[in-house]
Write a protein that holds these residues in place. Structure first.
Motif, PDB file in Angstrom:
ATOM      1  N   ILE A  90       0.835  -1.195   0.000  1.00 22.76           N
ATOM      2  CA  ILE A  90       0.000   0.000   0.000  1.00 22.76           C
ATOM      3  C   ILE A  90       0.875   1.253   0.000  1.00 22.76           C
ATOM      4  O   ILE A  90       1.804   1.373   0.805  1.00 22.76           O
ATOM      5  N   SER A  91       0.567   2.168  -0.923  1.00 19.91           N
ATOM      6  CA  SER A  91       1.185   3.494  -0.903  1.00 19.91           C
ATOM      7  C   SER A  91       0.235   4.448  -0.186  1.00 19.91           C
ATOM      8  O   SER A  91      -0.930   4.571  -0.575  1.00 19.91           O
ATOM      9  N   PRO A  92       0.693   5.125   0.888  1.00 16.82           N
ATOM     10  CA  PRO A  92      -0.211   6.004   1.646  1.00 16.82           C
ATOM     11  C   PRO A  92      -0.586   7.278   0.908  1.00 16.82           C
ATOM     12  O   PRO A  92      -1.527   7.969   1.292  1.00 16.82           O
TER      13      PRO A  92
ATOM     14  N   TYR B 174      -5.058   8.443  -1.781  1.00 17.96           N
ATOM     15  CA  TYR B 174      -4.726   9.830  -2.043  1.00 17.96           C
ATOM     16  C   TYR B 174      -5.516  10.695  -1.075  1.00 17.96           C
ATOM     17  O   TYR B 174      -6.608  10.329  -0.630  1.00 17.96           O
ATOM     18  N   LYS B 175      -4.933  11.816  -0.736  1.00 19.45           N
ATOM     19  CA  LYS B 175      -5.487  12.669   0.320  1.00 19.45           C
ATOM     20  C   LYS B 175      -6.316  13.797  -0.283  1.00 19.45           C
ATOM     21  O   LYS B 175      -5.836  14.509  -1.160  1.00 19.45           O
ATOM     22  N   ARG B 176      -7.527  13.917   0.189  1.00 23.32           N
ATOM     23  CA  ARG B 176      -8.325  15.093  -0.147  1.00 23.32           C
ATOM     24  C   ARG B 176      -8.090  16.127   0.948  1.00 23.32           C
ATOM     25  O   ARG B 176      -8.320  15.872   2.133  1.00 23.32           O
ATOM     26  N   ARG B 177      -7.596  17.288   0.556  1.00 21.39           N
ATOM     27  CA  ARG B 177      -7.247  18.323   1.520  1.00 21.39           C
ATOM     28  C   ARG B 177      -8.169  19.534   1.399  1.00 21.39           C
ATOM     29  O   ARG B 177      -8.764  19.777   0.346  1.00 21.39           O
ATOM     30  N   ASP B 178      -8.236  20.273   2.492  1.00 23.32           N
ATOM     31  CA  ASP B 178      -8.982  21.531   2.504  1.00 23.32           C
ATOM     32  C   ASP B 178      -7.995  22.654   2.199  1.00 23.32           C
ATOM     33  O   ASP B 178      -7.256  23.110   3.076  1.00 23.32           O
ATOM     34  N   TYR B 179      -7.968  23.098   0.943  1.00 22.23           N
ATOM     35  CA  TYR B 179      -6.996  24.100   0.525  1.00 22.23           C
ATOM     36  C   TYR B 179      -7.408  25.523   0.906  1.00 22.23           C
ATOM     37  O   TYR B 179      -6.697  26.477   0.605  1.00 22.23           O
ATOM     38  N   SER B 180      -8.532  25.642   1.586  1.00 24.12           N
ATOM     39  CA  SER B 180      -8.959  26.966   2.050  1.00 24.12           C
ATOM     40  C   SER B 180      -8.377  27.306   3.416  1.00 24.12           C
ATOM     41  O   SER B 180      -8.488  28.438   3.877  1.00 24.12           O
ATOM     42  N   ARG B 181      -7.765  26.311   4.072  1.00 25.28           N
ATOM     43  CA  ARG B 181      -7.210  26.544   5.411  1.00 25.28           C
ATOM     44  C   ARG B 181      -5.777  26.025   5.484  1.00 25.28           C
ATOM     45  O   ARG B 181      -5.395  25.118   4.747  1.00 25.28           O
ATOM     46  N   VAL B 182      -5.008  26.607   6.399  1.00 23.22           N
ATOM     47  CA  VAL B 182      -3.651  26.142   6.689  1.00 23.22           C
ATOM     48  C   VAL B 182      -3.543  25.911   8.183  1.00 23.22           C
ATOM     49  O   VAL B 182      -3.797  26.817   8.984  1.00 23.22           O
ATOM     50  N   VAL B 183      -3.190  24.685   8.576  1.00 20.30           N
ATOM     51  CA  VAL B 183      -3.044  24.325   9.985  1.00 20.30           C
ATOM     52  C   VAL B 183      -1.650  23.753  10.180  1.00 20.30           C
ATOM     53  O   VAL B 183      -1.270  22.782   9.515  1.00 20.30           O
ATOM     54  N   ASP B 184      -0.866  24.357  11.076  1.00 16.33           N
ATOM     55  CA  ASP B 184       0.515  23.924  11.334  1.00 16.33           C
ATOM     56  C   ASP B 184       1.335  23.868  10.049  1.00 16.33           C
ATOM     57  O   ASP B 184       2.120  22.940   9.813  1.00 16.33           O
TER      58      ASP B 184
ATOM     59  N   ILE C  94      -6.023  17.435   6.067  1.00 13.99           N
ATOM     60  CA  ILE C  94      -6.574  16.333   5.289  1.00 13.99           C
ATOM     61  C   ILE C  94      -8.051  16.159   5.632  1.00 13.99           C
ATOM     62  O   ILE C  94      -8.421  16.069   6.808  1.00 13.99           O
ATOM     63  N   VAL C  95      -8.882  16.115   4.609  1.00 11.02           N
ATOM     64  CA  VAL C  95     -10.319  15.930   4.801  1.00 11.02           C
ATOM     65  C   VAL C  95     -10.677  14.449   4.788  1.00 11.02           C
ATOM     66  O   VAL C  95     -11.460  13.974   5.608  1.00 11.02           O
ATOM     67  N   ALA C  96     -10.099  13.696   3.858  1.00  6.51           N
ATOM     68  CA  ALA C  96     -10.414  12.272   3.742  1.00  6.51           C
ATOM     69  C   ALA C  96      -9.318  11.559   2.977  1.00  6.51           C
ATOM     70  O   ALA C  96      -8.552  12.175   2.228  1.00  6.51           O
ATOM     71  N   HIS C  97      -9.218  10.223   3.193  1.00  4.22           N
ATOM     72  CA  HIS C  97      -8.298   9.379   2.445  1.00  4.22           C
ATOM     73  C   HIS C  97      -9.119   8.523   1.479  1.00  4.22           C
ATOM     74  O   HIS C  97      -9.988   7.754   1.901  1.00  4.22           O
ATOM     75  N   GLU C  98      -8.846   8.644   0.189  1.00  2.00           N
ATOM     76  CA  GLU C  98      -9.555   7.868  -0.822  1.00  2.00           C
ATOM     77  C   GLU C  98      -8.641   6.752  -1.325  1.00  2.00           C
ATOM     78  O   GLU C  98      -7.436   6.947  -1.495  1.00  2.00           O
ATOM     79  N   PHE C  99      -9.210   5.565  -1.579  1.00  2.00           N
ATOM     80  CA  PHE C  99      -8.411   4.383  -1.921  1.00  2.00           C
ATOM     81  C   PHE C  99      -8.612   3.982  -3.372  1.00  2.00           C
ATOM     82  O   PHE C  99      -9.726   3.974  -3.892  1.00  2.00           O
ATOM     83  N   LEU C 100      -7.499   3.623  -4.031  1.00  2.96           N
ATOM     84  CA  LEU C 100      -7.520   3.087  -5.393  1.00  2.96           C
ATOM     85  C   LEU C 100      -6.815   1.735  -5.375  1.00  2.96           C
ATOM     86  O   LEU C 100      -5.673   1.632  -4.925  1.00  2.96           O
TER      87      LEU C 100
END
Length: 391
Positions: A220-222, A245-255, A260-266
């Motif tokens: 598995i590749s994370p 693959y990571k779905r991110r919230d590009y409207s915010r910056v934290v640290d 990351i909003v969710a992890h989607e699997f292929l």
């Protein structure tokens, strides 16, 4: 990795060998030195009377060097013995936070910047004397700041150029976050080495009931950044791979990053399979553990985590809980960076020792011997897999 697979008997060394492990890599340097001392004591060459073989067999190749620090926090690098004509190998762990120094009476932990400055101090102390200067930096300094996405500094590229301008001939690193950063110094020696064989061997030694085929096991590749590693492991082991693959919230910056909003699997189903998550580093571990949880939700049998660098910047509590909850079964990282004593005592932890591999790289390079076979261990992995399946 057997040293006897390479024959140096009829090869002249490039120069008298000298190893300088900085304080950050003291333990690793000692192990590397012990291997080379042992190998060379048993080695005979037809060139043994050649002047280049003077001091070829020694009780130690470690050069006495240190970085002293003043009360103001400034420092100097000192080499306390002759290095004239030597082929030097400097080993540094820029992530070792366990070393401290005093600054105006206060105790400071050394940062990657401090370790990198100490490396430059030793290089400066050796300038003009050594025949060749080689740097072994397992975790490439500033490798996470390797590209520009806005108005940002390019720290890794600048560091590589600085080392080249200081006279460093070769830079050896492991599993660089993005090896394309070597384009910053295209005329210099640069190797980003993947310890694939060592990881597979450590996994096989620590787990004796794996069934290595596509019906029972999966790589598995994370994220998309680890795809190349995962594809290699899947190919040499002859099993399938999947990717998150990571779905991110590009409207915010934290640290300093977009959350990351969710992890989607292929990929194919992981149900009932042992899965191995492959990545270059465990930083906080949040992303790796999220991936493991997603795999368990998809009914994976066991989850093994393999990462070259175990930084564990947020401690071990989350990994302890994940192990207790049955989310992860094993965590494998290498000893080429600092390992806290409590990590080595964890029931789920597997230490992947690279000291013998680094010793073989140094011994090969000192003889100007090709390291191509060391960089592509496909044949050795196939033999290892065959022996494991026939156990």
């Amino acid at each position: 990795m057997s040293q006897l697979n390479i024959d140096f008997k009829d090869t002249l060394p490039a120069g008298h060998l000298g190893i300088i492990p900085l304080e950050s890599s003291c333990e690793l340097g000692k192990k590397v030195n012990e291997y080379i001392v042992s190998w060379r004591k048993d080695r005979n060459s037809k060139y043994s009377e050649n002047i280049l073989f003077e001091d070829y067999k020694k009780d130690t190749y470690i050069i006495d060097a240190k970085c002293s620090r003043f009360g103001s926090g400034e420092a100097k690098g000192t080499i306390n013995e002759s290095i004239r004509g030597k082929d030097l190998y400097l080993i540094v762990d820029v992530t070792n936070y366990n070393i401290t120094y005093k600054l105006c009476g206060h105790i400071n932990r050394m940062s990657p910047d401090d370790h990198y400055q100490d490396l430059k101090r030793i290089i400066a102390a050796a300038s003009g004397k050594a025949r060749r200067v080689n740097v072994i930096m397992p975790f490439l300094y500033e490798s996470r700041q390797h590209k520009r996405t806005s108005r940002e500094s390019l720290d890794c590229a600048l560091a590589l150029q600085e080392l080249k301008n200081m006279g460093v001939d070769n830079i050896i690193t492991f599993d660089a976050h993005d090896p394309r950063v070597q384009n910053a110094t295209p005329m210099s020696g640069f190797e980003s080495i993947q310890p694939n064989y060592q990881f597979i061997k450590a996994l096989f030694n620590s787990v004796d009931d794996l069934i290595v085929d596509s019906e029972h096991m999966m790589i598995i590749s994370p994220d998309e950044g680890a795809m190349t590693r995962a594809v290699y492991y899947a190919n040499v082991l002859g099993i399938d791979m999947g990717m998150f693959y990571k779905r991110r919230d590009y409207s915010r910056v934290v640290d300093g990053r977009n959350p990351i909003v969710a992890h989607e699997f292929l990929g194919a189903s992981v149900e009932g399979k042992d899965v191995v998550i492959i990545d270059d580093m465990i930083s906080s571990g949040e992303s790796m553990l999220d991936t493991a949880k997603e795999l368990k939700k998809r009914k994976a049998r066991r989850v093994f985590v393999a990462s070259t660098f175990g930084l564990f910047t947020n401690g071990f509590e989350a990994f302890d809980k994940a192990y207790e909850d049955g989310i992860i079964s094993k965590v494998l990282t290498t000893n080429c960076i600092y390992q806290p004593p409590e990590l080595l005592e964890k029931p789920y932890y597997v230490n992947v020792d690279l000291s013998k591999y680094i010793a073989l790289l140094i011994d090969s390079l000192n003889h100007d011997h090709s390291i191509s076979d060391l960089l592509d261990p496909g044949e050795k992995i196939h033999k290892l897999l065959q022996n494991y399946n026939n156990r």
